[in-house]
Design a protein around this motif. Structure first.
Motif, PDB file in Angstrom:
ATOM      1  N   THR A   1      37.540  51.139  23.776  1.00  0.00           N
ATOM      2  CA  THR A   1      38.175  49.901  24.702  1.00  0.00           C
ATOM      3  C   THR A   1      37.843  50.219  25.890  1.00  0.00           C
ATOM      4  O   THR A   1      38.764  51.177  26.144  1.00  0.00           O
TER       5      THR A   1
ATOM      6  N   ARG B   1      46.560  48.767  18.127  1.00  0.00           N
ATOM      7  CA  ARG B   1      45.707  48.183  16.849  1.00  0.00           C
ATOM      8  C   ARG B   1      45.099  48.896  15.756  1.00  0.00           C
ATOM      9  O   ARG B   1      45.169  48.116  15.154  1.00  0.00           O
TER      10      ARG B   1
ATOM     11  N   LEU C   1      39.533  42.043  16.509  1.00  0.00           N
ATOM     12  CA  LEU C   1      40.784  42.960  16.950  1.00  0.00           C
ATOM     13  C   LEU C   1      41.121  43.269  18.681  1.00  0.00           C
ATOM     14  O   LEU C   1      42.243  43.003  18.944  1.00  0.00           O
ATOM     15  N   SER C   2      40.201  43.431  19.727  1.00  0.00           N
ATOM     16  CA  SER C   2      40.839  43.439  21.206  1.00  0.00           C
ATOM     17  C   SER C   2      41.124  42.151  21.093  1.00  0.00           C
ATOM     18  O   SER C   2      42.408  41.922  22.528  1.00  0.00           O
TER      19      SER C   2
ATOM     20  N   THR D   1      44.670  41.831  20.166  1.00  0.00           N
ATOM     21  CA  THR D   1      45.177  42.304  21.076  1.00  0.00           C
ATOM     22  C   THR D   1      45.980  41.955  21.941  1.00  0.00           C
ATOM     23  O   THR D   1      47.156  42.374  23.053  1.00  0.00           O
TER      24      THR D   1
END
Length: 985
Positions: A701, A882, A908-909, A912
């Motif tokens: 990421t 995360r 997920l990103s 977040t």
């Protein structure tokens, strides 16, 4: 029934609306002297203002004012100021429809504009259909029509008219695509395609479903299954040429649509569309199955040798006790010989008396066995699995036509030899099989007994083929992932025609900078003036960085986080969507429209981001069914939409005043986070001893200096992170308003190739390298020119390697910037190709120069060290958030396919990023409230307060979704007494 639309409201405003930003207003609405003369000819001030506004709007966006339309205040004020009128007067003008019509008719000849006619309708249909040949997206189709009308000086009709034309143009383009794909199909080919959709009794499912559903974990049975599918697709005899004539974007969209359709859905389509989809899918399946087979071969051979290495280590560990006993006897024997020497006795007699010759003799077989284990080459150990390898290797080699740039390549000759032997059923190799490409040690093993060892030879050839495929020295015609190295880059003429810089001058400049920096660091080191750095006796010592976060900042963070409202994750997502509109970026795969049921879409995204999955999300969500989730996930949740939605949040966050306290949007860091693989995904995961004994994957990421994740991708746990450092910071990849200039990573991302590519692309690379003191510096001058630093300097830089490959380096730069290839793809190829590849050698040499310059700056600039540490810590601190969000199924990835794993990472990103932005908004409100109470909250302390808290967010439990917005604009802050702040935070 709701009218079909081509554009979203935001797109409609962007294309047809009057600009409001100061720069755009000034660009389009400055009146000339001629314009002002026409305006001043009007008697009344309200008519002068209205006339001027109509003139401006007819110029841009090129349409008449709609009835009762009032321009934005910024534009109205700008025009009013030029004509010397009060903006409020426009209200009187707006209600006089007859005057407005008269002014419109008067302005048309002045601006040389004419009305929209039937011929223009037909021309727009033609232009729109040409634009739709490349895309289904409404905005570029309408943009093409607008550009045509403006070029012909035609008044732009209302948006609804062009949308209707655009819909017709898109339908026409789709029909053209269907016809082009079906062109030339014989009746037999059509029947074969239709048969793909019928149930095969042997498989108990359709052939089409069988072709699309294959395992990705590397295993002989899975390889054989892939080869079965590949042979079946090739046996259909469907020509791939028609698919190549379709625009890649249009073909990609058609394939994406087909990918989410069930076999039943495809079977129910109209015949023309069904045939087109089957032709496109068949052509695509052949390429995908070929690439999947080659990738599985690469992974399996790699795992074969890594497992062989592990077996060798385990066998050697098993001999520890025998080795210890032998060493004890050896020590006693040495002591006995010393004793014999001291006393003058016979050495053999003393050894026999003190140790025992029989015991030594009994130890010889043990020593021989241990030596055999320790000295066995990994090729021999890998060849122990030869029988397993033979289960697929003959069919694998026969399935592909390998090619090489090397004339009469001995590796290809060896491959052809094995193919011929497999076809003829021969077992013994000829006397002199091609072997010049093999290491001398392997040749000695293979030919050690006179005749060539077939087992060792075939394993060695397959291992070499794997390495050459990885570096694209050998490629497969028609493959996408294993094509020729040249095919990854723009045409060779690009590097020669760019005309970017003189390589000799570039090297002269870098040499001067290197010489200056080396002398500077040497002089400072000699005087002991390097802060936290010492060079003594040729050794480099770097002091640990001291914590830079003051206690006051920690206390402030506790207080501010204690004020954040309690919120459910569902409410948080709804809030962030209301602020940013990110949910509207999840457009329908075919129509391009946003999801009609926003709670269902948000639930599907949350199912990805929390690792809950659609089934459990349906159970945990009130009023949302599994079938609703599946439908929206199939048609709205795609990688491209995730990128666009995440960009909407990142852009809103970038513009927030609080974010500017942390960074200006020009720095970023990247790091990999490991997640275990379980269930069906376990077999596809890789085991990296760094993370333990369980298989898993890494989510790599990129995180901005504002703390928002703006790009993420899934990589194998065993591969190097370095090739993936640059993917996410390219603007055309992350598609946000961020303009990254300086990037931070840890040691895993710091390779010479990455340093070199960062230099070419204009990025400042500032990694935190753990073993920096052990890495050599490189110079263009002789190392003796810098006596204090000489022990730290390695080999000299080969400037000719860079100068000779300068056009290719420029071609590489242009290819990446144009989006023709991702940095990760080319860096993996260059790393696998090694120093034998001239471009790889040149980029590594350039990287050594840049790494040396960076190291010297790191040693002499404490601010750079602090900045790099702080930047990387932002990304690493995000890992905890995360991990907290991705909590379902114990944080294990259980999706078998790479596509679903990518959706998990993207979800997920996005979640977040939403949490970070929501926290930022309320942290800013908390700061404002404290300052309103007279409490001093300095920005230098706020710079250390991260928006990464989640204790106030309810991530678990039943998920309640509501379409109703907040009664107030924001939720009330908590008022927590100081004594309870640590617990509240």
């Amino acid at each position: 029934m709701q009218r079909r639309t081509l554009l979203s409201s935001e797109q409609r405003t962007r294309l047809f609306g009057i600009p409001t930003e100061a720069a755009e207003v000034a660009k389009h609405y400055v009146l000339s002297a001629e314009d002002l003369a026409l305006v001043q000819a009007k008697r009344r001030p309200n008519n002068r203002l209205g006339y001027a506004v109509q003139l401006c709007v007819l110029r841009h966006p090129g349409r008449p004012l709609e009835p009762s339309e009032v321009p934005p205040a910024a534009m109205l004020a700008f025009v009013a100021n030029q004509v010397g009128a009060d903006p409020k007067l426009f209200g009187d003008y707006a209600h006089r429809a007859e005057t407005r019509r008269e002014h419109l008719l008067e302005l048309q000849p002045h601006l040389r504009l004419r009305s929209f006619r039937l011929a223009d309708w037909r021309a727009c249909l033609h232009v729109g259909a040409n634009a739709a040949w490349a895309t289904d997206r409404g905005e570029p189709i309408v943009q093409a029509m607008l550009a045509h009308l403006r070029a012909d000086r035609v008044l732009i009709p209302v948006a609804a008219v062009l949308e209707r034309i655009g819909l017709a143009a898109r339908a026409r383009a789709r029909k053209r695509v269907f016809q082009a794909l079906a062109e030339g199909l014989t009746d037999g080919a059509r029947e074969a395609l239709e048969n793909l959709l019928t149930i095969d009794p042997a498989l108990r499912r359709s052939r089409f479903a069988w072709l699309r559903g294959y395992a990705e974990s590397p295993a002989p049975t899975n390889l054989l299954a892939l080869l079965d599918r590949l042979e079946y697709v090739r046996g259909l005899g469907i020509d791939a040429a028609p698919a190549k004539r379709i625009h890649p974007a249009r073909l990609g969209r058609l394939l994406a649509e087909a990918a989410v359709m069930t076999v039943q859905h495809i079977a129910d389509l109209e015949p023309a569309r069904r045939t087109a989809i089957l032709v496109a899918q068949t052509a695509d399946l052949e390429a995908r199955l070929a690439d999947a087979t080659l990738a599985m071969f690469e992974k399996y051979i790699g795992s074969l040798f890594s497992k062989a290495q592990n077996r060798e280590e385990r066998r050697f560990q098993a001999t520890k006790r025998d080795v210890a006993k032998a060493l004890l006897l050896f020590r006693r024997t040495i002591a006995a010989l010393k004793q014999a020497q001291a006393t003058g006795e016979d050495g053999v007699a003393v050894v026999d008396r003190e140790v025992g010759l029989k015991r030594l003799d009994d130890t010889l077989p043990i020593i021989g066995a241990v030596a055999a284990v320790a000295g066995q080459d990994i090729l021999v150990t890998a060849a122990e699995r030869y029988s397993v390898l033979r289960r697929f290797s003959p069919r694998f080699l026969a399935a592909f036509r390998f090619e090489s740039n090397v004339p009469q390549d001995p590796v290809l000759a060896a491959v052809e030899l094995l193919k011929t032997m497999d076809r003829n059923g021969a077992r013994a190799l000829p006397k002199r099989p091609p072997a010049s490409f093999l290491p001398a040690k392997w040749r000695k093993l293979i030919f050690g007994n006179g005749a060539a060892d077939r087992r060792l030879y075939e394993v060695a050839v397959l291992a070499t083929l794997r390495e050459r495929l990885r570096g694209s020295d050998i490629w497969v015609a028609g493959s996408r992932d294993y094509r020729a190295f040249e095919d990854y880059l723009l045409p060779a003429e690009v590097g020669r025609n760019l005309g970017i810089g003189d390589p000799a001058q570039f090297m002269k400049t870098r040499a001067a900078a290197l010489h200056e920096r080396l002398n500077f660091v040497m002089a400072r080191a000699a005087r002991g003036e390097l802060d936290g750095v010492e060079i003594e006796d040729g050794a480099l010592y770097i002091a640990r960085m001291k914590p830079a976060v003051p206690d006051a900042a920690r206390n402030l963070a506790i207080r501010l986080n204690g004020m954040l409202p309690r919120v459910r994750i569902t409410e948080l997502l709804s809030d962030v969507d209301a602020w940013t509109g990110f949910a509207d970026r999840f457009t329908h795969l075919r129509t391009g429209n946003p999801a009609a049921d926003k709670p269902v879409l948000l639930a599907a995204v949350l199912a990805d981001g929390t690792n809950l999955g659609l089934t459990r999300m349906a159970d945990a969500s009130h009023g949302i069914s599994y079938h609703q989730l599946v439908n929206v996930a199939q048609w709205h949740v795609t990688d491209d939409n995730y990128v666009a939605a995440r960009a909407a949040i990142v852009n809103a966050h970038h513009k927030h005043p609080m974010a500017a306290i942390w960074d200006d949007g020009t720095t970023a860091s990247s790091d990999g986070q490991y997640f275990r693989a379980g269930g069906r995904a376990g077999a596809g995961g890789a085991i990296n001893a760094k993370y333990g004994i369980d298989p898993g994957f890494v989510f790599y990421t990129q995180v901005s200096g504002h703390y928002t994740p703006f790009y993420t991708q899934v990589i194998a746990a065993t591969v190097s992170e370095a090739p993936y450092v640059l993917d996410g910071i390219l603007h055309h990849v992350h598609q946000t308003d961020l303009r990254i200039r300086e990037h931070y990573t840890d040691t895993a991302g710091a390779t010479d190739h990455v340093f070199g590519l960062c230099c070419l692309l204009g990025f400042q690379f500032a990694p935190r390298i753990k073993d920096l003191k052990d890495r050599k510096l490189y110079t263009i001058e002789k190392p003796a020119t810098y006596p204090l630093l000489e022990p730290l300097i390695g080999e000299a830089i080969d400037s000719a390697a860079i100068i000779g490959q300068w056009p290719e380096l420029m071609r590489l730069k242009a290819s990446i910037e144009a989006g023709a290839v991702l940095p990760s793809a080319i860096l993996r190829k260059l790393a696998a190709a090694g120093s034998g590849n001239a471009l790889s050698r040149a980029l590594r040499t350039l990287g050594r120069i840049e790494r040396t310059l960076f190291t010297l700056q790191w040693l002499s600039d404490p601010d750079l060290r602090q900045r790099s540490h702080a930047g990387l810590n932002k990304g690493e601190a995000s890992n905890s958030l995360r991990r907290a969000v991705f909590f379902h199924r114990q944080g294990e990835i259980r999706d078998r396919t790479f596509e679903n794993q990518s959706f998990r990472a993207s979800g997920l990103s996005l979640i977040t990023a939403a949490i970070v932005h929501w926290n930022t908004v309320y942290l800013a409100r908390a700061v404002h409230q404290l300052r309103a109470q007279g409490i001093t909250v300095p920005n230098d302390l706020l710079a250390h307060v991260a928006p990464l808290g989640w204790e106030h967010i309810a991530l678990t439990g039943d998920y309640m979704w509501s379409t109703a917005g907040l009664e107030a604009e924001f939720r009330p802050l908590r008022d927590v007494r100081a004594a309870f702040l640590p617990q509240a935070a």
